[in-house]
Write a protein that holds these residues in place. Structure first.
Motif, PDB file in Angstrom:
ATOM      1  N   HIS A 175     -26.308  18.994 -30.542  1.00 33.68           N
ATOM      2  CA  HIS A 175     -25.533  17.775 -30.317  1.00 33.68           C
ATOM      3  C   HIS A 175     -25.815  17.104 -28.982  1.00 33.68           C
ATOM      4  CE1 HIS A 175     -22.856  18.074 -33.877  1.00 33.68           C
ATOM      5  NE2 HIS A 175     -23.177  19.365 -33.773  1.00 33.68           N
ATOM      6  N   GLY A 176     -26.585  17.764 -28.137  1.00 36.05           N
ATOM      7  CA  GLY A 176     -26.899  17.161 -26.849  1.00 36.05           C
ATOM      8  C   GLY A 176     -25.730  17.129 -25.891  1.00 36.05           C
ATOM      9  N   TRP A 177     -24.765  18.022 -26.064  1.00 34.28           N
ATOM     10  CA  TRP A 177     -23.587  18.007 -25.215  1.00 34.28           C
ATOM     11  C   TRP A 177     -23.885  18.623 -23.854  1.00 34.28           C
ATOM     12  CZ3 TRP A 177     -18.936  19.887 -28.704  1.00 34.28           C
ATOM     13  CH2 TRP A 177     -18.717  18.918 -29.699  1.00 34.28           C
ATOM     14  N   ALA A 178     -23.320  18.014 -22.817  1.00 34.18           N
ATOM     15  CA  ALA A 178     -23.364  18.596 -21.479  1.00 34.18           C
ATOM     16  C   ALA A 178     -22.244  19.625 -21.348  1.00 34.18           C
ATOM     17  CB  ALA A 178     -23.214  17.508 -20.421  1.00 34.18           C
ATOM     18  N   ILE A 179     -22.292  20.394 -20.263  1.00 27.89           N
ATOM     19  CA  ILE A 179     -21.408  21.552 -20.143  1.00 27.89           C
ATOM     20  C   ILE A 179     -19.930  21.163 -20.137  1.00 27.89           C
ATOM     21  CG2 ILE A 179     -21.491  21.600 -17.610  1.00 27.89           C
ATOM     22  CD1 ILE A 179     -21.534  24.717 -17.902  1.00 27.89           C
ATOM     23  N   HIS A 180     -19.569  20.027 -19.549  1.00 25.08           N
ATOM     24  CA  HIS A 180     -18.147  19.674 -19.502  1.00 25.08           C
ATOM     25  C   HIS A 180     -17.589  19.415 -20.893  1.00 25.08           C
ATOM     26  CE1 HIS A 180     -20.003  15.634 -19.610  1.00 25.08           C
ATOM     27  NE2 HIS A 180     -18.852  15.256 -20.153  1.00 25.08           N
ATOM     28  N   ARG A 181     -18.409  18.831 -21.772  1.00 22.30           N
ATOM     29  CA  ARG A 181     -17.955  18.577 -23.135  1.00 22.30           C
ATOM     30  C   ARG A 181     -17.884  19.878 -23.941  1.00 22.30           C
ATOM     31  NH1 ARG A 181     -20.184  13.964 -27.368  1.00 22.30           N
ATOM     32  NH2 ARG A 181     -18.483  14.201 -28.889  1.00 22.30           N
ATOM     33  N   VAL A 182     -18.829  20.771 -23.713  1.00 22.88           N
ATOM     34  CA  VAL A 182     -18.805  22.067 -24.374  1.00 22.88           C
ATOM     35  C   VAL A 182     -17.533  22.826 -24.006  1.00 22.88           C
ATOM     36  CG1 VAL A 182     -19.915  24.324 -24.499  1.00 22.88           C
ATOM     37  CG2 VAL A 182     -21.309  22.255 -24.570  1.00 22.88           C
ATOM     38  N   VAL A 183     -17.194  22.849 -22.725  1.00 23.50           N
ATOM     39  CA  VAL A 183     -15.993  23.552 -22.262  1.00 23.50           C
ATOM     40  C   VAL A 183     -14.747  22.948 -22.900  1.00 23.50           C
ATOM     41  CG1 VAL A 183     -14.525  23.993 -20.244  1.00 23.50           C
ATOM     42  CG2 VAL A 183     -17.000  24.362 -20.104  1.00 23.50           C
ATOM     43  N   GLU A 184     -14.673  21.639 -22.926  1.00 25.49           N
ATOM     44  CA  GLU A 184     -13.502  20.975 -23.519  1.00 25.49           C
ATOM     45  C   GLU A 184     -13.359  21.328 -24.998  1.00 25.49           C
ATOM     46  OE1 GLU A 184     -11.753  16.410 -24.157  1.00 25.49           O
ATOM     47  OE2 GLU A 184     -13.665  16.751 -23.140  1.00 25.49           O
ATOM     48  N   TYR A 185     -14.461  21.303 -25.718  1.00 21.89           N
ATOM     49  CA  TYR A 185     -14.447  21.588 -27.153  1.00 21.89           C
ATOM     50  C   TYR A 185     -14.062  23.041 -27.430  1.00 21.89           C
ATOM     51  CZ  TYR A 185     -16.418  22.458 -31.837  1.00 21.89           C
ATOM     52  OH  TYR A 185     -16.609  22.828 -33.142  1.00 21.89           O
ATOM     53  N   LEU A 186     -14.698  23.981 -26.748  1.00 20.80           N
ATOM     54  CA  LEU A 186     -14.429  25.389 -27.003  1.00 20.80           C
ATOM     55  C   LEU A 186     -13.024  25.791 -26.575  1.00 20.80           C
ATOM     56  CD1 LEU A 186     -17.827  27.045 -26.000  1.00 20.80           C
ATOM     57  CD2 LEU A 186     -16.920  26.674 -28.302  1.00 20.80           C
ATOM     58  N   HIS A 187     -12.560  25.271 -25.445  1.00 16.29           N
ATOM     59  CA  HIS A 187     -11.240  25.671 -24.958  1.00 16.29           C
ATOM     60  C   HIS A 187     -10.134  25.192 -25.883  1.00 16.29           C
ATOM     61  CE1 HIS A 187      -7.852  26.119 -22.051  1.00 16.29           C
ATOM     62  NE2 HIS A 187      -8.518  27.237 -21.802  1.00 16.29           N
ATOM     63  N   ALA A 188     -10.389  24.161 -26.666  1.00 16.83           N
ATOM     64  CA  ALA A 188      -9.385  23.655 -27.601  1.00 16.83           C
ATOM     65  C   ALA A 188      -9.271  24.504 -28.857  1.00 16.83           C
ATOM     66  CB  ALA A 188      -9.723  22.215 -27.990  1.00 16.83           C
ATOM     67  N   ALA A 189     -10.238  25.401 -29.104  1.00 10.64           N
ATOM     68  CA  ALA A 189     -10.233  26.221 -30.317  1.00 10.64           C
ATOM     69  C   ALA A 189      -9.252  27.383 -30.165  1.00 10.64           C
ATOM     70  CB  ALA A 189     -11.628  26.765 -30.598  1.00 10.64           C
ATOM     71  N   PRO A 190      -8.355  27.585 -31.146  1.00 10.52           N
ATOM     72  CA  PRO A 190      -7.424  28.713 -31.062  1.00 10.52           C
ATOM     73  C   PRO A 190      -8.143  30.038 -30.816  1.00 10.52           C
ATOM     74  CG  PRO A 190      -6.801  27.261 -32.868  1.00 10.52           C
ATOM     75  CD  PRO A 190      -8.132  26.761 -32.344  1.00 10.52           C
ATOM     76  N   GLY A 191      -7.631  30.791 -29.876  1.00 11.42           N
ATOM     77  CA  GLY A 191      -8.215  32.065 -29.486  1.00 11.42           C
ATOM     78  C   GLY A 191      -8.847  32.008 -28.119  1.00 11.42           C
ATOM     79  N   VAL A 192      -9.506  30.904 -27.795  1.00 13.84           N
ATOM     80  CA  VAL A 192     -10.248  30.843 -26.533  1.00 13.84           C
ATOM     81  C   VAL A 192      -9.313  30.868 -25.338  1.00 13.84           C
ATOM     82  CG1 VAL A 192     -11.832  29.472 -25.132  1.00 13.84           C
ATOM     83  CG2 VAL A 192     -12.200  29.673 -27.599  1.00 13.84           C
ATOM     84  N   ARG A 193      -8.249  30.085 -25.393  1.00 16.82           N
ATOM     85  CA  ARG A 193      -7.373  30.032 -24.221  1.00 16.82           C
ATOM     86  C   ARG A 193      -6.586  31.318 -23.997  1.00 16.82           C
ATOM     87  NH1 ARG A 193      -4.013  24.897 -24.913  1.00 16.82           N
ATOM     88  NH2 ARG A 193      -6.054  24.202 -25.582  1.00 16.82           N
ATOM     89  N   LEU A 194      -6.610  32.233 -24.969  1.00 20.33           N
ATOM     90  CA  LEU A 194      -5.977  33.535 -24.768  1.00 20.33           C
ATOM     91  C   LEU A 194      -6.721  34.367 -23.733  1.00 20.33           C
ATOM     92  CD1 LEU A 194      -5.121  34.526 -28.460  1.00 20.33           C
ATOM     93  CD2 LEU A 194      -3.560  33.630 -26.721  1.00 20.33           C
ATOM     94  N   GLY A 195      -8.007  34.074 -23.542  1.00 19.87           N
ATOM     95  CA  GLY A 195      -8.784  34.860 -22.593  1.00 19.87           C
ATOM     96  C   GLY A 195      -9.494  34.053 -21.540  1.00 19.87           C
ATOM     97  N   TRP A 196      -9.424  32.719 -21.644  1.00 25.13           N
ATOM     98  CA  TRP A 196     -10.225  31.874 -20.773  1.00 25.13           C
ATOM     99  C   TRP A 196      -9.443  30.655 -20.297  1.00 25.13           C
ATOM    100  CZ3 TRP A 196     -14.988  33.748 -19.634  1.00 25.13           C
ATOM    101  CH2 TRP A 196     -15.529  34.693 -20.515  1.00 25.13           C
ATOM    102  N   THR A 197      -9.502  30.401 -18.996  1.00 27.45           N
ATOM    103  CA  THR A 197      -9.116  29.097 -18.483  1.00 27.45           C
ATOM    104  C   THR A 197     -10.353  28.189 -18.555  1.00 27.45           C
ATOM    105  OG1 THR A 197      -9.764  29.614 -16.209  1.00 27.45           O
ATOM    106  CG2 THR A 197      -7.492  30.172 -16.879  1.00 27.45           C
ATOM    107  N   PRO A 198     -10.175  26.871 -18.484  1.00 26.21           N
ATOM    108  CA  PRO A 198     -11.359  26.018 -18.471  1.00 26.21           C
ATOM    109  C   PRO A 198     -12.323  26.358 -17.341  1.00 26.21           C
ATOM    110  CG  PRO A 198      -9.417  24.697 -18.915  1.00 26.21           C
ATOM    111  CD  PRO A 198      -8.928  26.080 -18.570  1.00 26.21           C
TER     112      PRO A 198
END
Length: 221
Positions: A175-198
């Motif tokens: 998709h050509g995403w830069a790292i800030h967009r990748v972080v935003e997308y992944l952190h919004a997925a249920p499960g990720v924020r249980l172990g990760w801050t942005p």
């Protein structure tokens, strides 16, 4: 049905990781060596895709530890994916390896044979990747993915860093995403924020600063 699209939304977004399913081998950071498909050819085509639904992480991956990526078609939203044009037999062999079954075995053959009849979804069993979901078609070829039959009912579980790095690599490649967009997308997925801050997620992905992730490589790879 000569060719179909296999739609990847987890670590198989990254071609280097997906080739372990196709040609065999162990992905960097993974704990498993894959047998590969009977037909080890690369996909005939690869294209980026956005499909309606949601991404979540649940269960316990024996390859990466932590939660596994799952597709929930009942969730409102869009999932960033990558579509690989494969033979039905290759799709069956990939699905079999997802469930630690033999390429060319009964489960693989059953998946390949059922594809022409799947209109919405077809559950082969209770496992994480034993439900085939049809996602429309592209260029006259049907699009399929595999997931759990009731992903939305599972308890979210945080994924591990090596797993997230492969997903991030695939998002950049496809998709050509830069790292800030990748972080935003992944952190919004249920499960990720249980172990990760942005911030922690960004730090875990910083190893890719000189790769496609930071450059935002365009195209479908």
């Amino acid at each position: 049905m000569k060719r179909v699209w296999y739609v990847a939304y987890g670590s198989n977004l990254a071609l280097g990781r997906f080739r372990c399913y196709l040609a065999g081998g162990r992905p960097v950071g993974g704990a498993r060596v894959y047998a590969g498909c009977r037909d080890r050819s690369d996909p005939a085509r690869m294209e980026r895709a956005l499909v309606p639904g949601g991404l979540m992480f649940a269960g316990a991956s024996t390859v990466w530890g932590g939660g596994s990526a799952l597709f929930d078609p009942a969730t409102a939203g869009q999932v960033a994916a990558r579509a690989y044009l494969l033979t039905p037999d290759q799709v069956g062999d990939v699905a079999a390896q997802e469930m630690r079954r033999e390429p060319g075995g009964r489960f693989a053959r059953d998946v390949a044979s059922v594809l022409p009849d799947v209109e919405e979804s077809h559950t082969m069993g209770p496992g994480r990747y034993e439900t085939v979901v049809r996602l429309g078609e592209r260029g006259g070829a049907p699009m399929f993915t595999v997931t759990h039959d009731s992903a939305g009912d599972l308890d979210p579980v945080a994924p591990t860093a090596p797993y997230l790095r492969w997903i991030a690599t695939g998002l950049a490649e496809a998709h050509g995403w830069a790292i800030h967009r990748v972080v935003e997308y992944l952190h919004a997925a249920p499960g990720v924020r249980l172990g990760w801050t942005p911030g922690a997620l960004r730090s875990a992905l910083d190893a890719f600063q000189d790769s496609a992730l930071d450059r935002g490589a365009g195209g479908a790879g």
